[in-house]
Design an enzyme around this catalytic site. Structure first.
Site, PDB file in Angstrom:
ATOM      1  N   ASN A 116     -25.218  43.333 -20.491  1.00 24.29           N
ATOM      2  CA  ASN A 116     -24.062  44.063 -21.261  1.00 24.29           C
ATOM      3  C   ASN A 116     -23.529  44.102 -22.667  1.00 24.29           C
ATOM      4  O   ASN A 116     -23.243  44.599 -23.054  1.00 24.29           O
ATOM      5  CB  ASN A 116     -22.828  42.210 -20.702  1.00 24.29           C
ATOM      6  CG  ASN A 116     -23.910  41.217 -21.325  1.00 24.29           C
ATOM      7  OD1 ASN A 116     -24.424  40.943 -21.055  1.00 24.29           O
ATOM      8  ND2 ASN A 116     -23.085  40.229 -21.795  1.00 24.29           N
ATOM      9  N   GLN A 127     -20.736  45.291 -15.605  1.00 20.25           N
ATOM     10  CA  GLN A 127     -19.974  45.819 -16.374  1.00 20.25           C
ATOM     11  C   GLN A 127     -20.627  47.163 -15.406  1.00 20.25           C
ATOM     12  O   GLN A 127     -20.748  48.920 -15.575  1.00 20.25           O
ATOM     13  CB  GLN A 127     -21.547  45.721 -17.464  1.00 20.25           C
ATOM     14  CG  GLN A 127     -21.225  44.839 -18.348  1.00 20.25           C
ATOM     15  CD  GLN A 127     -20.076  45.315 -19.294  1.00 20.25           C
ATOM     16  OE1 GLN A 127     -19.976  46.377 -19.677  1.00 20.25           O
ATOM     17  NE2 GLN A 127     -19.835  44.221 -20.246  1.00 20.25           N
ATOM     18  N   THR A 133      -2.589  30.198  -5.206  1.00 18.29           N
ATOM     19  CA  THR A 133      -1.648  31.180  -4.971  1.00 18.29           C
ATOM     20  C   THR A 133      -1.963  32.438  -5.762  1.00 18.29           C
ATOM     21  O   THR A 133      -2.488  32.480  -7.169  1.00 18.29           O
ATOM     22  CB  THR A 133      -0.738  31.089  -5.836  1.00 18.29           C
ATOM     23  OG1 THR A 133       0.612  29.943  -5.449  1.00 18.29           O
ATOM     24  CG2 THR A 133       0.366  31.934  -5.740  1.00 18.29           C
ATOM     25  N   CYS A 186     -19.336  37.275 -25.411  1.00 19.47           N
ATOM     26  CA  CYS A 186     -19.280  36.034 -25.945  1.00 19.47           C
ATOM     27  C   CYS A 186     -19.971  35.440 -26.505  1.00 19.47           C
ATOM     28  O   CYS A 186     -20.125  33.332 -26.490  1.00 19.47           O
ATOM     29  CB  CYS A 186     -19.538  35.571 -23.666  1.00 19.47           C
ATOM     30  SG  CYS A 186     -18.733  36.416 -23.009  1.00 19.47           S
TER      31      CYS A 186
END
Lengths: 126, 383
Positions: B151, B179, B237, B325
């Site tokens: 990345n 990526q 869900t 990040c």
């Protein structure tokens, strides 16, 4: 992350660059930590006539360097040594917690520059 | 005057494509059913999930039943590592030091629990050292996880070779292809890949949705409890609009991959060439050729990354230092460190990641601003 004031100072620092006739220079920080700060002072009759900096570092390192130089200009050496990282932080309107070390670095750079001036003048006297 | 704005941070996230958003909208309003319900609303949602599962499976030539929806590649990475280590007598995991934090952090946690993590070396370009992998594979391991393409620096691994080596020794092989989807050819059957992570928001889909591919027959543990969703393995869900968007994004990405990749790749090479021609003392990080079509990563000697990024931001340019990040923390790039890049170059690295909307005029503008900004910062730099 940074406040407007810090960004403004970073964008247009008043005291960046070499100082002609500087008689004291303090270099602090290292490449591992990512910041290297150099503060140059021109001292006359124990007063800081002018101060400039050259810094490799992040936004807050550059802004801290600039306000530190601004704050010691015109001050007697003893008073300049009283400038703390808290004063630098205040002048910047605060720094993010993980960037506080930049203001500490600025305080250390001032101390290193003044120490360097004192040492070199002592040598001359000898 | 309208302020110019250029977004070159597509590896952090992409915008949602118009076609994708249009496909998603009904699933917020008229087709809002819970895919687990028995009535017509539920059936409509369930049908949409099935279509999307097929679209996503096609990107890697997997079967739809091998695709499990997650909240994104970070969750997928967490899931596969924790599951693999619990299902194997060996207490060992083999990864590279250049993996995404979701792999590294999970491994750090497992190491604290007594598992052994072995890091395969990479070379200066970030390419896995195959000899080192072979020697590490001499002893049993629960799983090998190596990302398809990095990345930060965009280096593409020789996945075929790595997967084969693992397969020959009966070691589970996982790859984080976040990526790489639609940018690198991946065929999980031909390449013998056992598990693979992906995210929608890197391919013009919505955020918060991703998938884990797990080859049929590979044992995987329940990751979230409390429902029968995703074949009883990942309860909760299902995010139907997200999944629909992911499916359409995947289909478009595959449909247009050839034309997009060749156009973006030529812009990438133009940008690399312009930077190297116009700015002295620069260092291209990552492999020059074996790299993602959209990745440009440079270090500028004497310049610190965050400062450069901020000056570019003033000019309306969005790029990134390290990965999105890690740039919020003070940590240095673990990728460049593992590649053995010098300290002063690590601190000055910038990633530009191009996208579908990037034009040659954008690149010219960015390189011009970059040249000015680097010059300015160098003039006040202490080194």
């Amino acid at each position: 992350m940074y406040n407007e004031k810090v960004l403004k100072i970073f964008e247009n620092p008043k005291n960046a660059g070499l100082l002609k006739g500087a008689n004291g220079v303090g270099k602090v920080g290292n490449m591992q930590c990512g910041d290297v700060m150099k503060v140059y002072v021109l001292v006359e009759h124990d007063k800081i006539k002018d101060a400039k900096f050259k810094t490799f570092g992040c936004v807050s390192a550059i802004a801290s360097s600039d306000v530190a130089c601004e704050m010691i200009k015109g001050k007697h050496l003893d008073d300049a040594l009283k400038v703390t990282n808290k004063d630098v932080m205040e002048a910047l309107g605060g720094l993010p917690p993980q960037k506080v070390h930049c203001s500490v670095l600025a305080q250390e750079a001032i101390e290193a520059a003044i120490t360097d001036y004192k040492k070199s003048t002592e040598k001359k006297k000898k | 005057m309208i302020k110019k704005s250029v977004y070159l941070d597509n590896a952090a996230t992409t915008y949602v494509a118009g076609e994708v958003l249009q496909a998603m909208l009904p699933y917020f309003t008229t087709e809002f059913g819970n895919a687990s319900s028995v009535h017509s609303f539920g059936r409509s949602a369930e049908k949409a999930l099935a279509t999307a599962r097929e679209q996503i499976a096609k990107t890697i030539n997997a079967r739809p039943e091998e695709i499990y929806f997650t909240s994104g590649a970070t969750e997928s990475n967490n899931w596969i590592l924790r599951s693999a280590i619990q299902n194997h007598p060996s207490k060992r995991i083999i990864i590279s030091a250049t993996e995404h934090p979701s792999i590294l952090d999970t491994c750090d946690m497992l190491a604290k629990q007594g598992y052994k993590i072995d890091y395969v070396k990479v070379d200066r370009d970030g390419v896995i050292n195959v000899a080192d992998l072979i020697s590490k594979l001499a002893r049993p391991a629960a799983i090998v996880s190596i990302m398809t393409a990095n990345n930060e620096v965009g280096t593409i691994q020789y996945l075929n070779t790595i997967a084969n080596l693992c397969h020959e020794r009966g070691v589970l092989f996982h790859t984080d292809a976040t990526q790489a989807i639609s940018r690198v050819f991946i065929d999980v059957n031909e390449m013998k890949i056992d598990a693979l992570s992906m995210s929608a928001h890197k391919i013009y889909g919505p955020k918060g949705i991703g998938a884990l591919y797990i080859k049929s027959g590979v044992k995987v543990n329940k990751f979230i409890r409390g429902g029968h969703q995703e074949r009883n393995l990942r309860a909760g869900t299902v995010n139907v609009p997200g999944v629909v968007g992911f499916g359409v994004a995947a289909a478009i990405a595959m449909r247009d991959s050839t034309i997009n990749n060749s156009r973006i790749k030529s812009l990438r090479d133009y940008m690399i060439n312009q930077i190297e021609t116009r700015i002295p003392d620069v260092h291209l990080n990552g492999h020059r050729h074996q790299r993602l079509a959209n990745n440009v990563n440079f270090s500028f000697r004497g310049v610190e990354g965050e400062s450069l990024l901020t000056l570019l931001d003033f000019a309306g340019i969005a790029a990134s230092t390290g990965s999105a990040c890690t740039s919020a923390t003070l940590g240095r790039s673990h990728v460049l460190t593992a590649m053995g890049v010098m300290d002063e170059l690590i601190n000055g690295s910038i990633r530009f990641s191009l996208g579908r909307a990037t034009t040659k005029a954008d690149i010219d503008y960015v390189v011009g601003e970059l040249e000015k900004s680097v010059k300015k910062l160098r003039s006040i730099s202490a080194i």
